[in-house]
Design a protein around this motif. Structure first.
Motif, PDB file in Angstrom:
ATOM      1  N   TRP A  38      17.467  62.574  41.764  1.00  0.00           N
ATOM      2  CA  TRP A  38      18.575  62.015  42.727  1.00  0.00           C
ATOM      3  C   TRP A  38      18.335  63.001  44.110  1.00  0.00           C
ATOM      4  CZ3 TRP A  38      22.696  58.827  42.648  1.00  0.00           C
ATOM      5  CH2 TRP A  38      23.554  58.912  43.578  1.00  0.00           C
ATOM      6  N   ALA A  76      14.848  61.979  46.102  1.00  0.00           N
ATOM      7  CA  ALA A  76      14.614  60.596  46.544  1.00  0.00           C
ATOM      8  C   ALA A  76      15.385  60.562  48.064  1.00  0.00           C
ATOM      9  CB  ALA A  76      15.105  59.568  45.794  1.00  0.00           C
ATOM     10  N   GLN A  77      16.191  61.612  48.362  1.00  0.00           N
ATOM     11  CA  GLN A  77      17.055  61.462  49.581  1.00  0.00           C
ATOM     12  C   GLN A  77      16.460  61.768  50.821  1.00  0.00           C
ATOM     13  OE1 GLN A  77      21.430  62.277  49.151  1.00  0.00           O
ATOM     14  NE2 GLN A  77      20.777  63.126  46.831  1.00  0.00           N
ATOM     15  N   THR A  78      16.956  61.541  51.705  1.00  0.00           N
ATOM     16  CA  THR A  78      16.603  62.122  53.121  1.00  0.00           C
ATOM     17  C   THR A  78      17.875  62.562  53.798  1.00  0.00           C
ATOM     18  OG1 THR A  78      14.915  60.175  53.686  1.00  0.00           O
ATOM     19  CG2 THR A  78      15.871  61.429  55.545  1.00  0.00           C
ATOM     20  N   ARG A  79      18.015  63.890  53.609  1.00  0.00           N
ATOM     21  CA  ARG A  79      19.375  64.543  53.805  1.00  0.00           C
ATOM     22  C   ARG A  79      19.125  65.096  55.392  1.00  0.00           C
ATOM     23  NH1 ARG A  79      23.663  66.791  49.748  1.00  0.00           N
ATOM     24  NH2 ARG A  79      23.724  64.430  48.619  1.00  0.00           N
ATOM     25  N   THR A 127      19.886  57.814  59.288  1.00  0.00           N
ATOM     26  CA  THR A 127      20.163  57.319  57.543  1.00  0.00           C
ATOM     27  C   THR A 127      21.547  57.208  57.573  1.00  0.00           C
ATOM     28  OG1 THR A 127      20.910  59.951  57.742  1.00  0.00           O
ATOM     29  CG2 THR A 127      18.570  59.593  57.226  1.00  0.00           C
ATOM     30  N   PHE A 171      24.620  59.343  48.432  1.00  0.00           N
ATOM     31  CA  PHE A 171      23.211  59.327  48.134  1.00  0.00           C
ATOM     32  C   PHE A 171      22.594  59.133  49.878  1.00  0.00           C
ATOM     33  CE2 PHE A 171      18.813  57.549  47.900  1.00  0.00           C
ATOM     34  CZ  PHE A 171      18.260  58.071  47.121  1.00  0.00           C
ATOM     35  N   GLU A 172      22.341  59.949  50.370  1.00  0.00           N
ATOM     36  CA  GLU A 172      21.755  59.925  51.786  1.00  0.00           C
ATOM     37  C   GLU A 172      20.467  59.461  51.941  1.00  0.00           C
ATOM     38  OE1 GLU A 172      21.926  62.244  56.340  1.00  0.00           O
ATOM     39  OE2 GLU A 172      22.584  63.023  54.526  1.00  0.00           O
ATOM     40  N   THR A 173      20.157  58.248  52.644  1.00  0.00           N
ATOM     41  CA  THR A 173      18.839  57.665  52.650  1.00  0.00           C
ATOM     42  C   THR A 173      18.637  56.876  53.997  1.00  0.00           C
ATOM     43  OG1 THR A 173      17.063  56.492  51.556  1.00  0.00           O
ATOM     44  CG2 THR A 173      19.230  55.589  51.560  1.00  0.00           C
ATOM     45  N   MET A 187      16.588  50.600  52.503  1.00  0.00           N
ATOM     46  CA  MET A 187      16.563  50.474  50.958  1.00  0.00           C
ATOM     47  C   MET A 187      17.136  49.052  50.495  1.00  0.00           C
ATOM     48  SD  MET A 187      17.555  53.103  47.834  1.00  0.00           S
ATOM     49  CE  MET A 187      16.303  54.517  48.579  1.00  0.00           C
ATOM     50  N   ILE A 193      19.058  50.255  45.330  1.00  0.00           N
ATOM     51  CA  ILE A 193      20.222  51.135  45.112  1.00  0.00           C
ATOM     52  C   ILE A 193      21.022  51.005  43.730  1.00  0.00           C
ATOM     53  CG2 ILE A 193      22.457  51.885  46.361  1.00  0.00           C
ATOM     54  CD1 ILE A 193      21.064  50.608  48.828  1.00  0.00           C
ATOM     55  N   ILE A 224      18.849  53.806  41.862  1.00  0.00           N
ATOM     56  CA  ILE A 224      19.740  55.101  42.190  1.00  0.00           C
ATOM     57  C   ILE A 224      20.771  55.266  41.202  1.00  0.00           C
ATOM     58  CG2 ILE A 224      20.746  56.256  44.171  1.00  0.00           C
ATOM     59  CD1 ILE A 224      17.640  55.875  44.370  1.00  0.00           C
TER      60      ILE A 224
END
Length: 508
Positions: free
Chosen positions: A92, A95-98, A331, A346-348, A352, A357, A361
């Protein structure tokens, strides 16, 4: 022994306070010095309360915790029955772009030194070295758009306020997060309040505003407590006041609590409420950027929009703009809720696909039944059908599919959901929450509920009336409340005509 445990409202609702008490009691019983750091949440709500134990400088997760699980934590945390391994290595998290939420769940939200040690204030320090127009240009070039729902370019709004001449200008943060299935604003304010304060200060420097207000909903007592404490700490540290970080440039702010009216999430209703008036929609023009709070030029931005500004100033406009899809730059914090196996934030980067998602996710439905629909964008968002799950998460892409992103809340339904009832709920919601300013919303929503009741009773002719009514509301409403109400009704009718008593051929 150092343990991190969320003080986030969701974690507390799931038993975090009882776990904290058990940790303190067990440490005392064993004579162990416990350094318990209360953080925000990492966003993995299905694992809350999630304790993190520092082992050789690496934070290992254990959860979901109960008081009964605490003693084993003091033996060998890495072999605990609920051990998850290093938190940053969890699927979890990896996979994010925080960017906006980089510190949320990591730091003590009220420790300003910890905030600065994790990159905080870098954006503000750079902004203090720039002219106001340079700050606004940086935000404009980043492509940041309003994360509250409308997706309006933030830089254009700021530029309008910058160019307006007035003896006083304001920054207003819309923290009246009222959409079902949304919680990003709350999580950010409870887990990393200084990033919002920093973003508002940068906005003030950029447009020439010396005063800001956070309009926070009364249903968020934890966020109110944290934000008020954070403002006091920031003021005492010189981050707010007559001379921001000793620069000689002034910016201060206050927290104001709303009474819980959904319509006050609309910016002009919010401004009326801030002024002590009834929360009803103002006719536009004039725009708030020209005549906003107390008739002065005002920037009104959502929590996430303002909290993202420090990242842009720290790392540069191009860095932020390189993430995303088309005109949807940067994001987006997805808030996943409803009937899902893994709910949370979930920041992305934009782009996507919706199906990814929901399926990968969120892990599909909690019930194990097939997904029937996903409502994106709050209670007035369209119901997205599985046939639309290849739609990329972007403003224009969702608009082209008949939906809207809104505040990026996703509520998942399995195949047992009654879509006629869900459509009726959306229309009734609007009827109850309308401020009554304009006819389509005040009267249209009431007539819509009545028409849907006719449909429920088998009146086939009522569907045509319902369609015409929705078109009238969409085209004539002063604000998003009435304008978006047709989205759930019409999408439910389009994708599930049988539940409205129609043959699919007739619906098409």
């Amino acid at each position: 022994m150092k343990v991190f445990l969320p003080r986030d409202a969701a974690a507390k609702a799931l038993g975090a306070e009882a776990v904290a008490e058990a940790l303190a009691a067990e440490a005392a019983r064993r004579g162990i010095a416990l350094d318990l750091v209360r953080t925000g949440t990492r966003g993995m709500i299905w694992l809350e309360p999630l304790a993190e134990v520092e082992i050789d400088g690496v934070r290992h997760g254990i959860g979901p915790m109960t008081p009964a699980d605490v003693p084993a934590l003091f033996d060998d945390a890495s072999k605990h029955p609920r051990a998850l391994g290093p938190v940053e290595d969890l699927d979890w998290m990896r996979a994010q772009t925080r960017l906006t939420f980089a510190r949320c769940g990591v730091i003590d939200p009220l420790d300003l030194a910890d905030y600065a040690a994790h990159g905080g204030l870098a954006g503000l320090r750079r902004a203090l070295e720039m002219p106001p127009a340079g700050i606004v240009q940086e935000v404009t070039e980043s492509g940041l758009r309003g994360r509250g729902g409308a997706g309006f370019p933030t830089g254009i709004k700021w530029s309008t306020v910058l160019k307006a001449e007035a003896p006083q200008k304001y920054i207003v943060c819309n923290a009246d997060e009222g959409d079902s299935g949304t919680f990003a604003d709350r999580m950010l304010m409870e887990g990393d309040p200084f990033t919002l304060i920093e973003g508002m200060a940068i906005a003030g420097l950029g447009v020439g505003a010396t005063m800001g207000y956070v309009y926070l909903r009364s249903e968020y007592p934890d966020a109110i407590e944290v934000m008020e404490a954070a403002v006091r700490i920031a003021r005492e540290a010189g981050l707010l006041g007559e001379s921001v970080l000793g620069s000689g440039r002034a910016f201060d702010m206050e927290i104001r609590v709303g009474a819980g009216a959904y319509v006050c999430g609309e910016e002009t209703s919010l401004l009326n409420s801030l002024e002590g008036k009834r929360g009803i929609v103002r006719a536009k023009p004039p725009l708030p950027a020209i005549e906003g709070l107390f008739g002065r030029p005002t920037v009104v931005n959502n929590v996430i929009s303002l909290a993202t500004v420090p990242v842009i100033l720290e790392k540069g406009a191009q860095y932020y703009a390189d993430f995303g899809l088309g005109r949807s730059k940067g994001t987006i914090p997805l808030q996943i809720a409803g009937n899902v196996a893994r709910g949370g934030l979930f920041e992305t980067a934009f782009g996507m696909q919706l199906g990814q998602i929901v399926g990968e996710i969120a892990g599909g439905t909690a019930s194990g039944r097939p997904v029937k629909a996903v409502q994106v964008g709050g209670p007035l968002g369209a119901y997205m059908h599985p046939s639309q799950f290849d739609t990329p998460f972007g403003y224009e892409e969702f608009d082209g599919a008949g939906g809207l992103i809104g505040h990026a809340g996703l509520v998942v339904f399995d195949d047992s959901a009654d879509m006629l009832e869900m459509a009726r709920f959306a229309m009734e919601f609007c009827a109850v929450e309308s401020c009554g300013k304009c006819t389509p919303c005040r009267i249209g929503a009431v007539r819509g509920v009545e028409t849907l009741d006719r449909v429920r009773q088998g009146d086939g002719g009522a569907v045509e009336v319902l369609t015409d009514l929705c078109e009238t509301m969409k085209d004539g409403s002063l604000c998003a409340l009435g304008g978006f109400t047709p989205y759930p009704v019409m999408s439910a009718l389009q994708h599930f005509p049988e539940e409205f008593g129609l043959a699919r051929e007739a619906a098409e």
